[in-house]
Design an enzyme around this catalytic site. Sequence first.
Site, PDB file in Angstrom:
ATOM      1  N   ASP A  98       0.898  -1.266  -0.067  1.00 30.91           N
ATOM      2  CA  ASP A  98      -0.111  -0.065  -0.154  1.00 30.91           C
ATOM      3  C   ASP A  98       0.918   1.170   0.137  1.00 30.91           C
ATOM      4  O   ASP A  98       1.909   1.168   0.660  1.00 30.91           O
ATOM      5  CB  ASP A  98      -0.965   0.081   1.321  1.00 30.91           C
ATOM      6  CG  ASP A  98      -2.057  -1.088   1.123  1.00 30.91           C
ATOM      7  OD1 ASP A  98      -2.262  -1.470   0.007  1.00 30.91           O
ATOM      8  OD2 ASP A  98      -2.798  -1.068   2.093  1.00 30.91           O
ATOM      9  N   ASP A 100       0.447   3.962   1.718  1.00 30.14           N
ATOM     10  CA  ASP A 100       0.589   4.521   2.943  1.00 30.14           C
ATOM     11  C   ASP A 100       1.281   4.010   3.949  1.00 30.14           C
ATOM     12  O   ASP A 100       0.923   4.385   5.326  1.00 30.14           O
ATOM     13  CB  ASP A 100      -1.118   5.101   3.108  1.00 30.14           C
ATOM     14  CG  ASP A 100      -1.911   3.678   3.324  1.00 30.14           C
ATOM     15  OD1 ASP A 100      -1.735   2.567   3.182  1.00 30.14           O
ATOM     16  OD2 ASP A 100      -3.178   3.962   3.331  1.00 30.14           O
ATOM     17  N   TRP A 160     -13.662  -1.685  -1.556  1.00 32.73           N
ATOM     18  CA  TRP A 160     -12.640  -1.984  -0.380  1.00 32.73           C
ATOM     19  C   TRP A 160     -13.315  -3.250   0.157  1.00 32.73           C
ATOM     20  O   TRP A 160     -14.426  -3.557   0.353  1.00 32.73           O
ATOM     21  CB  TRP A 160     -12.944  -0.762   0.641  1.00 32.73           C
ATOM     22  CG  TRP A 160     -12.066  -1.004   1.769  1.00 32.73           C
ATOM     23  CD1 TRP A 160     -10.843  -0.404   1.855  1.00 32.73           C
ATOM     24  CD2 TRP A 160     -12.264  -1.656   2.963  1.00 32.73           C
ATOM     25  NE1 TRP A 160     -10.226  -0.801   3.100  1.00 32.73           N
ATOM     26  CE2 TRP A 160     -10.970  -1.743   3.775  1.00 32.73           C
ATOM     27  CE3 TRP A 160     -13.251  -2.580   3.283  1.00 32.73           C
ATOM     28  CZ2 TRP A 160     -11.050  -2.289   4.651  1.00 32.73           C
ATOM     29  CZ3 TRP A 160     -13.148  -3.267   4.477  1.00 32.73           C
ATOM     30  CH2 TRP A 160     -11.897  -2.963   5.272  1.00 32.73           C
ATOM     31  N   GLU A 163     -10.123  -8.669  -0.783  1.00 33.47           N
ATOM     32  CA  GLU A 163      -9.263  -9.102  -1.533  1.00 33.47           C
ATOM     33  C   GLU A 163      -7.928  -9.704  -0.986  1.00 33.47           C
ATOM     34  O   GLU A 163      -7.477 -10.810  -1.395  1.00 33.47           O
ATOM     35  CB  GLU A 163      -8.854  -8.100  -2.591  1.00 33.47           C
ATOM     36  CG  GLU A 163      -7.757  -7.259  -2.334  1.00 33.47           C
ATOM     37  CD  GLU A 163      -8.097  -6.229  -1.020  1.00 33.47           C
ATOM     38  OE1 GLU A 163      -9.237  -5.998  -0.698  1.00 33.47           O
ATOM     39  OE2 GLU A 163      -7.294  -5.748  -0.670  1.00 33.47           O
ATOM     40  N   ASP A 164      -7.716  -9.083   0.322  1.00 31.78           N
ATOM     41  CA  ASP A 164      -6.560  -9.624   0.846  1.00 31.78           C
ATOM     42  C   ASP A 164      -6.598 -10.956   1.604  1.00 31.78           C
ATOM     43  O   ASP A 164      -5.759 -11.880   1.982  1.00 31.78           O
ATOM     44  CB  ASP A 164      -5.665  -8.587   1.885  1.00 31.78           C
ATOM     45  CG  ASP A 164      -6.642  -8.069   2.623  1.00 31.78           C
ATOM     46  OD1 ASP A 164      -8.062  -8.154   2.496  1.00 31.78           O
ATOM     47  OD2 ASP A 164      -6.472  -7.386   3.475  1.00 31.78           O
ATOM     48  N   MET A 190       0.429   3.139   9.313  1.00 32.30           N
ATOM     49  CA  MET A 190      -0.125   3.641   8.229  1.00 32.30           C
ATOM     50  C   MET A 190      -0.558   5.086   8.356  1.00 32.30           C
ATOM     51  O   MET A 190      -1.098   5.425   9.677  1.00 32.30           O
ATOM     52  CB  MET A 190      -1.378   2.733   8.086  1.00 32.30           C
ATOM     53  CG  MET A 190      -2.164   3.011   6.724  1.00 32.30           C
ATOM     54  SD  MET A 190      -3.791   2.041   6.538  1.00 32.30           S
ATOM     55  CE  MET A 190      -4.820   3.374   7.238  1.00 32.30           C
ATOM     56  N   HIS A 193      -5.942   8.079   7.233  1.00 30.96           N
ATOM     57  CA  HIS A 193      -6.770   8.772   6.103  1.00 30.96           C
ATOM     58  C   HIS A 193      -8.220   8.147   6.076  1.00 30.96           C
ATOM     59  O   HIS A 193      -8.682   7.365   6.749  1.00 30.96           O
ATOM     60  CB  HIS A 193      -6.131   8.305   4.843  1.00 30.96           C
ATOM     61  CG  HIS A 193      -6.104   6.905   4.515  1.00 30.96           C
ATOM     62  ND1 HIS A 193      -7.449   6.318   4.061  1.00 30.96           N
ATOM     63  CD2 HIS A 193      -5.356   5.900   4.856  1.00 30.96           C
ATOM     64  CE1 HIS A 193      -7.145   5.050   3.919  1.00 30.96           C
ATOM     65  NE2 HIS A 193      -5.637   4.634   4.253  1.00 30.96           N
ATOM     66  N   ARG A 195     -11.537   6.829   3.743  1.00 25.31           N
ATOM     67  CA  ARG A 195     -11.996   5.944   2.970  1.00 25.31           C
ATOM     68  C   ARG A 195     -12.072   6.895   1.530  1.00 25.31           C
ATOM     69  O   ARG A 195     -12.696   7.874   1.513  1.00 25.31           O
ATOM     70  CB  ARG A 195     -13.154   5.146   2.876  1.00 25.31           C
ATOM     71  CG  ARG A 195     -13.483   4.177   2.135  1.00 25.31           C
ATOM     72  CD  ARG A 195     -12.995   2.834   2.277  1.00 25.31           C
ATOM     73  NE  ARG A 195     -12.453   2.261   3.493  1.00 25.31           N
ATOM     74  CZ  ARG A 195     -12.955   1.656   4.418  1.00 25.31           C
ATOM     75  NH1 ARG A 195     -14.713   1.487   4.037  1.00 25.31           N
ATOM     76  NH2 ARG A 195     -12.860   1.408   5.623  1.00 25.31           N
TER      77      ARG A 195
HETATM   78  N1  UDP Z   1      -5.578   3.355  -2.868  1.00 18.21           N
HETATM   79  C1  UDP Z   1      -5.372   4.199  -3.824  1.00 18.21           C
HETATM   80  N2  UDP Z   1      -6.359   5.166  -4.203  1.00 18.21           N
HETATM   81  C2  UDP Z   1      -7.443   4.844  -3.788  1.00 18.21           C
HETATM   82  C3  UDP Z   1      -7.859   3.847  -2.918  1.00 18.21           C
HETATM   83  C4  UDP Z   1      -6.799   3.086  -2.792  1.00 18.21           C
HETATM   84  O1  UDP Z   1      -4.083   4.722  -4.117  1.00 18.21           O
HETATM   85  O2  UDP Z   1      -8.502   5.628  -4.148  1.00 18.21           O
HETATM   86  C5  UDP Z   1      -4.449   2.168  -2.798  1.00 18.21           C
HETATM   87  C6  UDP Z   1      -3.502   2.772  -1.696  1.00 18.21           C
HETATM   88  O3  UDP Z   1      -2.079   2.201  -2.157  1.00 18.21           O
HETATM   89  C7  UDP Z   1      -3.846   2.408  -0.487  1.00 18.21           C
HETATM   90  C8  UDP Z   1      -4.306   0.858  -0.783  1.00 18.21           C
HETATM   91  O4  UDP Z   1      -4.919   1.100  -2.127  1.00 18.21           O
HETATM   92  O5  UDP Z   1      -3.019   2.377   0.746  1.00 18.21           O
HETATM   93  C9  UDP Z   1      -5.394   0.270   0.079  1.00 18.21           C
HETATM   94  O6  UDP Z   1      -6.430   1.255   0.327  1.00 18.21           O
HETATM   95  P1  UDP Z   1      -6.786   1.855   1.736  1.00 18.21           P
HETATM   96  O7  UDP Z   1      -5.576   2.578   2.229  1.00 18.21           O
HETATM   97  O8  UDP Z   1      -8.150   2.576   1.817  1.00 18.21           O
HETATM   98  O9  UDP Z   1      -7.131   0.660   2.831  1.00 18.21           O
HETATM   99  P2  UDP Z   1      -7.002   0.827   4.342  1.00 18.21           P
HETATM  100  O10 UDP Z   1      -6.517   1.786   4.888  1.00 18.21           O
HETATM  101  O11 UDP Z   1      -8.330   0.233   4.740  1.00 18.21           O
HETATM  102  O12 UDP Z   1      -5.903  -0.563   4.439  1.00 18.21           O
HETATM  103  C1  BGC Z   2     -11.038  -6.933   5.025  1.00 17.79           C
HETATM  104  C2  BGC Z   2      -9.865  -6.946   4.953  1.00 17.79           C
HETATM  105  C3  BGC Z   2      -9.198  -5.690   5.529  1.00 17.79           C
HETATM  106  C4  BGC Z   2      -9.290  -6.067   7.125  1.00 17.79           C
HETATM  107  C5  BGC Z   2      -8.607  -5.039   7.877  1.00 17.79           C
HETATM  108  C6  BGC Z   2     -11.265  -7.232   6.698  1.00 17.79           C
HETATM  109  O1  BGC Z   2     -12.694  -6.978   7.183  1.00 17.79           O
HETATM  110  O2  BGC Z   2     -11.841  -8.148   4.537  1.00 17.79           O
HETATM  111  O3  BGC Z   2      -9.654  -6.529   3.312  1.00 17.79           O
HETATM  112  O4  BGC Z   2      -7.710  -5.829   5.140  1.00 17.79           O
HETATM  113  O5  BGC Z   2     -10.464  -6.404   7.212  1.00 17.79           O
HETATM  114  O6  BGC Z   2      -8.864  -3.870   7.623  1.00 17.79           O
HETATM  115 MN    MN Z   3      -4.565   2.846   4.196  1.00 23.94          MN
END
Ligand code: UDP
Ligand code: BGC
Ligand code: MN
Length: 249
Positions: A98, A100, A160, A163-164, A190, A193, A195
């Site tokens: 990611d 961030d 969102w 996928e992981d 991290m 930020h 969504r």
């Molecule tokens: N990301 C991005 N632009 C977006 C959405 C996601 O660049 O509009 C990429 C970015 O690398 C980000 C990663 O996808 O760190 C995962 O998304 P997010 O940070 O929202 O997930 P979370 O913080 O919930 O793990």
């Molecule tokens: C989601 C994952 C995410 C995790 C932590 C789970 O509920 O399915 O994609 O990485 O939560 O945020």
């Molecule tokens: Mn993030």
Amino acid sequence: MEQLVELNTYVEFGGHYKPPDCIPLQRIAIIIPFRNREHHLRHWLYYLHPILRRQQGEYGIYVIEQAGENTFNRAKLLNVGFVEASKENNYDCFIFSDVDIVPENDRNLYRCSQNPRHLACAMDKFGYKLPYTGYFGGVVAFTKEQYLKINGFSNNYWGWGTEDDDTYKRVTLSGMSVDRPDRNIGRTKMIRHQRDKGNEVNEKNYVVYNRMKYTRNQDGYISLKYSLIKIEKNQLFTKITVDIGKPPS
Ligand code: UDP
Ligand code: BGC
Ligand code: MN
């Protein structure tokens, strides 16, 4: 960005680095899924280039940008990164990160190991521990062989979430386990930020996840389709912009 370039003069154009005084065992491609996170990317480059240099790896940085406004698809962008980076260089190890997330500890080696490796195993936002046993998000490392063994990532998670978890299942269903550094070494931050617009939680992803056992051999690296829009070489990274389509209606 100009200041960043001045701070990191050892990085070769396109975001490549090779240690001058040793022969690295792995050539590492770092793949970052991306859209509209310029300030996070600067932060990431500021911290990661010096860390990666101290770790004495040979690496290249690939920022894979989804063009347009359609729903974001993180895992599909990671597949694109594998394919595009492999066209440039004979990489042995792929680190999917990611934009961030930054490691706190230099000893969290951005390398591949015996099994797919989970580098972001102790994130600040989860109290520096795994939120659940099968959590496999944030930053993961696969050798070329490990990646191909799981048929890459699913292309079918739009928006969102999950996928992981799919990737974790692919790993275990392929008979591999997950390597992780020690909890102290695996500490990562991290950037806080909200969504992103275009990456809202998608309830349909649970349906895809519940079927993945049966579909994973068809959906992944072998079924990946996208069109290349632009390759832009910057001093500290290579940015590849692609059209990956949109979710089925
Ligand atoms: N990301 C991005 N632009 C977006 C959405 C996601 O660049 O509009 C990429 C970015 O690398 C980000 C990663 O996808 O760190 C995962 O998304 P997010 O940070 O929202 O997930 P979370 O913080 O919930 O793990
Ligand atoms: C989601 C994952 C995410 C995790 C932590 C789970 O509920 O399915 O994609 O990485 O939560 O945020
Ligand atoms: Mn993030």
